[in-house]
Design an enzyme around this catalytic site. Structure first.
Site, mmCIF file in Angstrom:
data_model
loop_
_atom_site.group_PDB
_atom_site.id
_atom_site.type_symbol
_atom_site.label_atom_id
_atom_site.label_comp_id
_atom_site.label_asym_id
_atom_site.label_seq_id
_atom_site.Cartn_x
_atom_site.Cartn_y
_atom_site.Cartn_z
ATOM 1 N N TRP A 142 0.425 -0.913 -0.167
ATOM 2 C CA TRP A 142 0.197 -0.055 -0.075
ATOM 3 C C TRP A 142 0.991 1.378 0.064
ATOM 4 O O TRP A 142 1.112 2.118 0.821
ATOM 5 C CB TRP A 142 -1.032 0.006 1.283
ATOM 6 C CG TRP A 142 -1.805 -0.952 1.068
ATOM 7 C CD1 TRP A 142 -3.159 -0.946 0.270
ATOM 8 C CD2 TRP A 142 -1.786 -2.317 1.252
ATOM 9 N NE1 TRP A 142 -4.296 -1.544 0.312
ATOM 10 C CE2 TRP A 142 -3.469 -2.931 1.420
ATOM 11 C CE3 TRP A 142 -1.210 -3.203 2.255
ATOM 12 C CZ2 TRP A 142 -3.662 -4.504 1.029
ATOM 13 C CZ3 TRP A 142 -1.605 -4.079 2.366
ATOM 14 C CH2 TRP A 142 -2.641 -4.662 1.463
ATOM 15 N N HIS A 196 -6.738 1.689 2.786
ATOM 16 C CA HIS A 196 -8.362 0.628 2.302
ATOM 17 C C HIS A 196 -9.002 0.544 3.269
ATOM 18 O O HIS A 196 -8.213 0.794 4.241
ATOM 19 C CB HIS A 196 -7.255 -0.416 2.070
ATOM 20 C CG HIS A 196 -6.564 -0.875 3.377
ATOM 21 N ND1 HIS A 196 -6.203 -2.198 2.950
ATOM 22 C CD2 HIS A 196 -6.218 -0.113 3.707
ATOM 23 C CE1 HIS A 196 -5.647 -2.532 4.490
ATOM 24 N NE2 HIS A 196 -5.129 -1.123 5.252
ATOM 25 N N ARG A 233 -4.279 6.154 -3.136
ATOM 26 C CA ARG A 233 -3.163 5.165 -3.362
ATOM 27 C C ARG A 233 -1.915 5.840 -4.146
ATOM 28 O O ARG A 233 -2.556 6.759 -4.850
ATOM 29 C CB ARG A 233 -3.124 3.895 -3.893
ATOM 30 C CG ARG A 233 -3.387 3.416 -2.797
ATOM 31 C CD ARG A 233 -3.798 1.689 -2.885
ATOM 32 N NE ARG A 233 -5.225 0.808 -2.650
ATOM 33 C CZ ARG A 233 -4.835 -0.387 -2.314
ATOM 34 N NH1 ARG A 233 -4.816 -1.085 -3.047
ATOM 35 N NH2 ARG A 233 -6.285 -1.018 -1.221
ATOM 36 N N GLN A 236 -14.122 1.283 -1.697
ATOM 37 C CA GLN A 236 -13.878 0.466 -1.692
ATOM 38 C C GLN A 236 -15.433 -0.208 -1.174
ATOM 39 O O GLN A 236 -16.107 0.819 -0.394
ATOM 40 C CB GLN A 236 -12.727 -0.500 -0.839
ATOM 41 C CG GLN A 236 -11.902 -0.091 -1.577
ATOM 42 C CD GLN A 236 -10.420 -1.074 -1.157
ATOM 43 O OE1 GLN A 236 -10.850 -1.158 0.818
ATOM 44 N NE2 GLN A 236 -9.331 -1.323 -1.182
ATOM 45 N N VAL A 267 -5.253 -11.832 6.834
ATOM 46 C CA VAL A 267 -6.878 -12.800 6.428
ATOM 47 C C VAL A 267 -5.805 -14.110 7.300
ATOM 48 O O VAL A 267 -4.599 -13.948 6.297
ATOM 49 C CB VAL A 267 -7.477 -12.360 5.305
ATOM 50 C CG1 VAL A 267 -8.316 -11.667 6.050
ATOM 51 C CG2 VAL A 267 -6.952 -12.485 4.305
ATOM 52 N N ALA A 299 -13.686 -11.089 6.435
ATOM 53 C CA ALA A 299 -13.749 -9.931 5.862
ATOM 54 C C ALA A 299 -13.311 -10.030 4.327
ATOM 55 O O ALA A 299 -12.533 -11.022 3.591
ATOM 56 C CB ALA A 299 -12.259 -9.039 6.193
HETATM 57 C C1 FA5 Z 1 -7.188 -4.509 -0.404
HETATM 58 O O1 FA5 Z 1 -7.090 -2.823 -0.296
HETATM 59 C C2 FA5 Z 1 -7.059 -5.479 1.143
HETATM 60 N N1 FA5 Z 1 -7.610 -3.993 2.016
HETATM 61 C C3 FA5 Z 1 -8.100 -6.181 0.696
HETATM 62 C C4 FA5 Z 1 -8.865 -6.791 1.605
HETATM 63 C C5 FA5 Z 1 -10.104 -6.335 2.206
HETATM 64 C C6 FA5 Z 1 -8.457 -8.289 1.673
HETATM 65 C C7 FA5 Z 1 -10.281 -8.150 3.798
HETATM 66 C C8 FA5 Z 1 -8.740 -9.013 3.113
HETATM 67 C C9 FA5 Z 1 -9.345 -8.597 3.791
HETATM 68 P P1 FA5 Z 1 -6.135 -3.997 -2.234
HETATM 69 O O2 FA5 Z 1 -5.396 -3.861 -2.786
HETATM 70 O O3 FA5 Z 1 -6.189 -5.479 -3.605
HETATM 71 O O4 FA5 Z 1 -6.481 -4.817 -1.311
HETATM 72 O O5 FA5 Z 1 -7.574 -3.664 -3.023
HETATM 73 C C10 FA5 Z 1 -8.736 -4.282 -3.281
HETATM 74 C C11 FA5 Z 1 -10.093 -4.335 -4.473
HETATM 75 O O6 FA5 Z 1 -9.905 -2.434 -4.450
HETATM 76 C C12 FA5 Z 1 -9.134 -4.604 -5.608
HETATM 77 O O7 FA5 Z 1 -8.969 -5.856 -5.710
HETATM 78 C C13 FA5 Z 1 -9.680 -3.665 -6.490
HETATM 79 O O8 FA5 Z 1 -10.999 -3.819 -6.955
HETATM 80 C C14 FA5 Z 1 -9.705 -2.348 -5.766
HETATM 81 N N2 FA5 Z 1 -8.538 -1.791 -6.264
HETATM 82 C C15 FA5 Z 1 -6.999 -2.069 -5.414
HETATM 83 N N3 FA5 Z 1 -6.609 -0.399 -6.274
HETATM 84 C C16 FA5 Z 1 -7.084 0.542 -6.790
HETATM 85 C C17 FA5 Z 1 -6.710 1.267 -7.843
HETATM 86 N N4 FA5 Z 1 -6.043 2.286 -7.556
HETATM 87 N N5 FA5 Z 1 -8.078 1.869 -9.122
HETATM 88 C C18 FA5 Z 1 -9.379 0.763 -8.611
HETATM 89 N N6 FA5 Z 1 -9.417 -0.410 -7.740
HETATM 90 C C19 FA5 Z 1 -8.349 -0.752 -6.921
#
Ligand code: FA5
Length: 328
Positions: free
Chosen positions: A152, A166, A192, A206, A249, A296
């Site tokens: 992140w 997130h 981000r 999200q 997780v 989650a």
């Molecule tokens: C997370 O942010 C974790 N907190 C998710 C999680 C929650 C895992 C609870 C387990 C339990 P990640 O960085 O992969 O994970 O982001 C989650 C989702 O947010 C991605 O699958 C995507 O759908 C969306 N996302 C992430 N980054 C971006 C971005 N830069 N632009 C648009 N959508 C995004």
């Protein structure tokens, strides 16, 4: 008798010469039927007559008064209808569609998704937009200096706070303030330090979800996600579920959906990472992992909407191009 005859004459000529305007009509009402008008004037003289004269002249004055009232009423109707014709709306003209705004497609779909989870017994909790290291990393099993923090890339304020990267940043607070069993979703805006492309934005949304009870399972997690996907898209969208890693997780998984690129090529797009809440995360919130289990997830809301409408570039949502936004 002379006065009444004279009055009848002037009234008849007034009526003939009227221009049908409401102003003229008002003047005639005042002139003849007003408090100090001509008819009341005659009545004030009538009371001075002898009784036998009254017998004769009473009905004549009354008849004249009624004639005046009827004539003015007719005139009023004529005036109203002629003025209405001038001022009326031409109902044969085509209508003009008003240019009023509407909620953004992401907001529309956020409400839509929230309603699906509400029907599944989840409650909605708002997310913060800025948080601290403790909630964003430490309570999610990222010790200081842990390399997984690099997953992140975030912005930091001078007070060492961060615009949340997130919605999982809310997990510890929810675990501390809710007594299992509970079901919660947390929609939120994330930020981000990201090189943007067709599926990555620096600011996006999200929907975090959490379910904690004594006997929940990975099967139940998959059941909730599948139910949501079917209900949201209303058709059998091609998706797959595969293992993945997040420090908070164990085990972790991610749901990917088939995404058609502009070129026609099909690719898997990561949409919902999820997993069983890590025992360390439960422990940090004072919950015994031997008694309680939880799962989650976080849905990428922008991507969810992209896939629903076949939008090929995520950056279209926040460009502010009305040609795009007006389609929703
Ligand atoms: C997370 O942010 C974790 N907190 C998710 C999680 C929650 C895992 C609870 C387990 C339990 P990640 O960085 O992969 O994970 O982001 C989650 C989702 O947010 C991605 O699958 C995507 O759908 C969306 N996302 C992430 N980054 C971006 C971005 N830069 N632009 C648009 N959508 C995004």
């Amino acid at each position: 008798m002379e006065k009444l005859q004279a009055l009848k004459k002037t009234f008849n000529s007034d009526i003939k010469n009227t221009d049908d305007s409401s102003e003229m009509l008002d003047n005639l009402y005042i002139k003849y039927l007003g408090k100090k008008g001509a008819i009341n004037n005659i009545i004030s003289e009538f009371v001075k007559l002898y009784p036998n004269q009254k017998k004769e002249w009473g009905p004549r004055i009354n008849t004249f008064k009624k004639e005046v009232e009827t004539a003015l009423k007719n005139l009023q109707q004529k005036t109203l209808s002629s003025e209405n014709v001038i001022n009326s709306i031409d109902i044969t003209l085509p209508g003009i569609k008003p240019h009023i705004g509407h909620t953004h497609p992401i907001t529309q779909m956020k409400h839509y998704a929230e309603n699906i989870f509400l029907t599944m017994g989840f409650k909605v909790v708002d997310s913060l937009e800025v948080d601290d290291d403790f909630n964003h990393f430490e309570t999610l099993n990222f010790p200081k200096g842990h390399p997984a923090r690099d997953m992140w890339d975030t912005f930091w304020t001078e007070d060492h706070l961060l615009p949340i990267a997130h919605t999982s940043t809310m997990q510890h607070r929810i675990l501390k303030t809710h007594t299992p069993p509970f079901r919660v979703i947390i929609p939120g805006k994330c930020f981000r330090y990201e090189a943007t492309d067709t599926v990555h934005e620096h600011t996006f949304y999200q929907i975090e979800g959490m379910y904690v009870s004594k006997d929940t399972s990975l099967a139940e997690l998959i059941g909730v996600l599948e139910t949501f996907i079917y209900t949201y898209y209303r058709y059998k969208i091609p998706y797959k579920i595969q293992p993945t890693f997040f420090p908070f997780v164990e085990p972790g998984l991610e749901l990917l959906v088939e995404h058609k690129l502009k070129s026609g090529e099909k690719k898997w797009l990561e949409l919902i990472p999820a997993g069983m809440i890590h025992p360390n995360v439960l422990k940090m919130a004072g919950l015994d992992p031997n008694t309680y289990k939880g799962f989650a997830w976080a849905i990428g809301l922008d991507r969810l909407v992209m896939l629903k409408y076949g939008i090929s570039d995520i950056r279209a949502f926040h460009k502010g191009d009305l040609r795009f936004l007006q389609q929703f």
